[in-house]
Write an enzyme that holds these catalytic residues in place. Sequence first.
Site, short mmCIF file in Angstrom:
data_model
loop_
_atom_site.label_atom_id
_atom_site.label_comp_id
_atom_site.label_asym_id
_atom_site.label_seq_id
_atom_site.Cartn_x
_atom_site.Cartn_y
_atom_site.Cartn_z
N HIS A 83 35.52 38.57 35.96
CA HIS A 83 35.15 37.19 36.70
C HIS A 83 34.99 36.10 35.41
O HIS A 83 33.86 35.54 35.54
CB HIS A 83 33.99 37.53 37.37
CG HIS A 83 33.60 36.13 38.37
ND1 HIS A 83 34.47 35.64 39.25
CD2 HIS A 83 32.39 35.60 38.33
CE1 HIS A 83 33.80 34.64 39.75
NE2 HIS A 83 32.50 34.49 39.19
N ASP A 105 37.11 34.15 42.75
CA ASP A 105 38.46 34.22 42.39
C ASP A 105 39.68 34.16 43.45
O ASP A 105 40.75 33.56 43.29
CB ASP A 105 38.64 35.03 41.25
CG ASP A 105 37.64 35.02 40.18
OD1 ASP A 105 37.30 33.78 39.79
OD2 ASP A 105 37.08 35.85 39.75
#
Length: 248
Positions: free
Chosen positions: A106, A79
């Site tokens: 996530h 990310d």
Amino acid sequence: DLVLIPAGVPRKPGMNRSDLLKINLGIAKDLVEACAKFCPGAVIGLIVNPVNSVVPAMCEVYRRHGLDPKKIVGITTLDVVRANKFVHEITGVKTSDIHVPVIGGHAGASILPLFSQDPAGAKIPKELIPDLDKRVQDAGTEVVNAKAGKGSATLSMAYAGAMFGKAVLAGLDGEPRTECAYVQSDITDLPYFASKVTFGPFGVEEIHPLGKLSEHEEARLVEAKKQLKGEIEDGLKALDALYSGAKL
């Protein structure tokens, strides 16, 4: 002293993370229990989706074995890589000079990039931030759809996993490094949360506070925590079912 576990089936078009949990939790449990037996002091980096649910469940596995749940770390570095890349595309600043913290979890709305905390990201016009934020959240789905069901973000995940591994190994070798990661945490009212984590000689050394957030980020934090809370609970319930022999 470091075990990286990139295991489980990848997400395919039409699959949600609940579908993945049913398949991947058992795979993760077998591997983590093997680590508990053969290398109980190692840092365990998990790349097993859905990370938001699997990591809390695997921390509980370690707890049941009398081991330190902070040895279990969810790798959310991808990310950060994506957020940095997207800021580079807008600003032209080198990715090596961009360090956008990504907190929360996530998956989807639980992913919260803090563009305001990076000098390059902070220069992006406010009106562009919501769409940029959303693109980071949906980047995994973007890749799955682009591959038309033939895979997920494999190469970029390998790159992110290597970044995480290098940071942990440097810390274990006495050179503390900081990366965002999803761990057992007390910096919010949730028991698990992704934020900046410093790795040292024994693994997780310090979990950093969130720092100052923009108005957009404050609002998004509420949304991220709401999703993450449910997914943490899903993982723990699924693990209980697995131990009891009930159908997931």
